[in-house]
Motif scaffolding. Structure first.
Motif, PDB file in Angstrom:
ATOM      1  N   ASN A  84      44.925  31.463  43.289  1.00 40.32           N
ATOM      2  CA  ASN A  84      44.477  32.782  42.834  1.00 40.32           C
ATOM      3  C   ASN A  84      45.329  33.273  41.675  1.00 40.32           C
ATOM      4  O   ASN A  84      44.803  33.838  40.714  1.00 40.32           O
ATOM      5  CB  ASN A  84      44.508  33.797  43.973  1.00 40.32           C
ATOM      6  CG  ASN A  84      43.329  33.658  44.901  1.00 40.32           C
ATOM      7  OD1 ASN A  84      42.235  33.302  44.478  1.00 40.32           O
ATOM      8  ND2 ASN A  84      43.545  33.920  46.171  1.00 40.32           N
ATOM      9  N   ASP A  93      40.296  39.689  34.161  1.00 44.47           N
ATOM     10  CA  ASP A  93      39.088  40.437  34.478  1.00 44.47           C
ATOM     11  C   ASP A  93      38.442  39.995  35.799  1.00 44.47           C
ATOM     12  O   ASP A  93      37.705  40.757  36.412  1.00 44.47           O
ATOM     13  CB  ASP A  93      38.087  40.324  33.330  1.00 44.47           C
ATOM     14  CG  ASP A  93      37.747  41.665  32.719  1.00 44.47           C
ATOM     15  OD1 ASP A  93      38.401  42.677  33.062  1.00 44.47           O
ATOM     16  OD2 ASP A  93      36.818  41.708  31.901  1.00 44.47           O
ATOM     17  N   CYS A  94      38.727  38.772  36.240  1.00 45.89           N
ATOM     18  CA  CYS A  94      38.136  38.312  37.505  1.00 45.89           C
ATOM     19  C   CYS A  94      38.682  39.088  38.697  1.00 45.89           C
ATOM     20  O   CYS A  94      38.089  39.065  39.779  1.00 45.89           O
ATOM     21  CB  CYS A  94      38.300  36.809  37.692  1.00 45.89           C
ATOM     22  SG  CYS A  94      39.954  36.266  38.124  1.00 45.89           S
ATOM     23  N   ALA A  96      38.403  42.084  39.051  1.00 41.51           N
ATOM     24  CA  ALA A  96      37.395  43.109  39.338  1.00 41.51           C
ATOM     25  C   ALA A  96      36.489  42.687  40.489  1.00 41.51           C
ATOM     26  O   ALA A  96      35.948  43.531  41.202  1.00 41.51           O
ATOM     27  CB  ALA A  96      36.564  43.411  38.091  1.00 41.51           C
ATOM     28  N   GLU A  97      36.323  41.379  40.686  1.00 43.48           N
ATOM     29  CA  GLU A  97      35.491  40.880  41.780  1.00 43.48           C
ATOM     30  C   GLU A  97      36.307  40.426  42.996  1.00 43.48           C
ATOM     31  O   GLU A  97      35.747  40.004  43.995  1.00 43.48           O
ATOM     32  CB  GLU A  97      34.619  39.702  41.315  1.00 43.48           C
ATOM     33  CG  GLU A  97      33.444  40.131  40.442  1.00 43.48           C
ATOM     34  CD  GLU A  97      33.770  39.963  38.966  1.00 43.48           C
ATOM     35  OE1 GLU A  97      34.523  39.048  38.619  1.00 43.48           O
ATOM     36  OE2 GLU A  97      33.281  40.775  38.164  1.00 43.48           O
ATOM     37  N   TYR A  98      37.616  40.491  42.910  1.00 44.65           N
ATOM     38  CA  TYR A  98      38.475  40.031  44.001  1.00 44.65           C
ATOM     39  C   TYR A  98      38.356  41.006  45.176  1.00 44.65           C
ATOM     40  O   TYR A  98      38.537  42.209  45.021  1.00 44.65           O
ATOM     41  CB  TYR A  98      39.917  39.921  43.511  1.00 44.65           C
ATOM     42  CG  TYR A  98      40.854  39.218  44.466  1.00 44.65           C
ATOM     43  CD1 TYR A  98      40.624  37.911  44.852  1.00 44.65           C
ATOM     44  CD2 TYR A  98      41.974  39.861  44.961  1.00 44.65           C
ATOM     45  CE1 TYR A  98      41.496  37.255  45.711  1.00 44.65           C
ATOM     46  CE2 TYR A  98      42.860  39.214  45.812  1.00 44.65           C
ATOM     47  CZ  TYR A  98      42.609  37.914  46.187  1.00 44.65           C
ATOM     48  OH  TYR A  98      43.475  37.266  47.042  1.00 44.65           O
ATOM     49  N   GLU A  99      38.049  40.467  46.336  1.00 40.75           N
ATOM     50  CA  GLU A  99      37.748  41.312  47.498  1.00 40.75           C
ATOM     51  C   GLU A  99      38.979  41.766  48.278  1.00 40.75           C
ATOM     52  O   GLU A  99      38.867  42.587  49.174  1.00 40.75           O
ATOM     53  CB  GLU A  99      36.818  40.554  48.447  1.00 40.75           C
ATOM     54  CG  GLU A  99      35.475  40.248  47.841  1.00 40.75           C
ATOM     55  CD  GLU A  99      34.601  39.428  48.776  1.00 40.75           C
ATOM     56  OE1 GLU A  99      34.984  39.228  49.942  1.00 40.75           O
ATOM     57  OE2 GLU A  99      33.534  38.992  48.324  1.00 40.75           O
ATOM     58  N   LYS A 159      35.728  44.416  32.644  1.00 44.18           N
ATOM     59  CA  LYS A 159      35.364  44.525  34.058  1.00 44.18           C
ATOM     60  C   LYS A 159      36.395  45.325  34.845  1.00 44.18           C
ATOM     61  O   LYS A 159      36.033  46.181  35.663  1.00 44.18           O
ATOM     62  CB  LYS A 159      35.198  43.136  34.680  1.00 44.18           C
ATOM     63  CG  LYS A 159      34.008  42.374  34.165  1.00 44.18           C
ATOM     64  CD  LYS A 159      33.942  40.998  34.785  1.00 44.18           C
ATOM     65  CE  LYS A 159      32.779  40.203  34.226  1.00 44.18           C
ATOM     66  NZ  LYS A 159      32.749  38.844  34.768  1.00 44.18           N
ATOM     67  N   LYS A 163      35.681  49.007  36.608  1.00 48.26           N
ATOM     68  CA  LYS A 163      35.848  49.193  38.051  1.00 48.26           C
ATOM     69  C   LYS A 163      36.977  50.145  38.417  1.00 48.26           C
ATOM     70  O   LYS A 163      36.845  50.947  39.346  1.00 48.26           O
ATOM     71  CB  LYS A 163      36.084  47.848  38.733  1.00 48.26           C
ATOM     72  CG  LYS A 163      36.201  47.969  40.244  1.00 48.26           C
ATOM     73  CD  LYS A 163      36.163  46.654  40.919  1.00 48.26           C
ATOM     74  CE  LYS A 163      36.166  46.849  42.430  1.00 48.26           C
ATOM     75  NZ  LYS A 163      36.036  45.589  43.134  1.00 48.26           N
TER      76      LYS A 163
END
Length: 168
Positions: A84, A93-94, A96-99, A159, A163
């Motif tokens: 990660n 920017d990824c 922004a989708e990391y949970e 992103k 967010k």
């Protein structure tokens, strides 16, 4: 202690409710030399992260505006694991989708306080001797300081900006 073992230990504690205690417990099974080497490897990872480019996306995500906030953010990044971490650094920017971004008071709180101190404190408890202090915070970050102008940050991290920025 090698880098593979280092990352295995990080992976073993990352989902714990109290990661500092979990890391201390995991490290307490090692001999003093491995604990000292873990500390060296941890500091090396922190120094790689100690860069203005990384501080810029931390600023967008959670408003990091001090060396100590940024250090706690870097601790959190390391805690996310080797794969990660590499992914986030290649493309911030990824995130922004990391949970798995912690939230406190409805705001992102990707911080881990004092994780960088655990190995040194444990080593001292076991041996009575302090490890060499691997100072990170008092060094200027690498690279060129980012400009905190919203327009520039939005262009650099669209992103993340979309967010997280408005939540501040």
């Amino acid at each position: 202690m090698n880098t593979d073992t280092f990352w295995q230990i990080i992976a073993s504690v990352k989902n714990s409710n109290n990661v500092n205690l979990a890391l201390r417990t995991a490290l307490s099974t090692l001999d003093k030399n491995d604990i000292a080497q873990f500390d060296v490897l941890y500091t090396q990872e922190l120094r790689k992260l100690w860069h203005w480019d990384n501080w810029a996306f931390a600023y967008v995500m959670c408003g990091c505006n001090s060396e100590y906030d940024f250090l706690d953010f870097c601790n959190w990044l390391i805690l996310q694991g080797k794969e990660n971490l590499a992914k986030f650094l290649a493309n911030p920017d990824c995130l922004a989708e990391y949970e798995h971004i912690p939230v406190k008071n409805d705001l992102p709180a990707p911080y881990c306080d004092e994780l960088d101190l655990i190995a040194g404190l444990l080593h001292e408890d076991i041996t009575g001797e302090e490890l060499p202090y691997h100072n990170v915070v008092n060094f200027a970050p690498q690279g060129k300081k980012f400009k905190n102008k919203p327009k520039l940050l939005m262009e650099q991290f669209p992103k993340l900006y979309a967010k997280f920025w408005q939540q501040k």
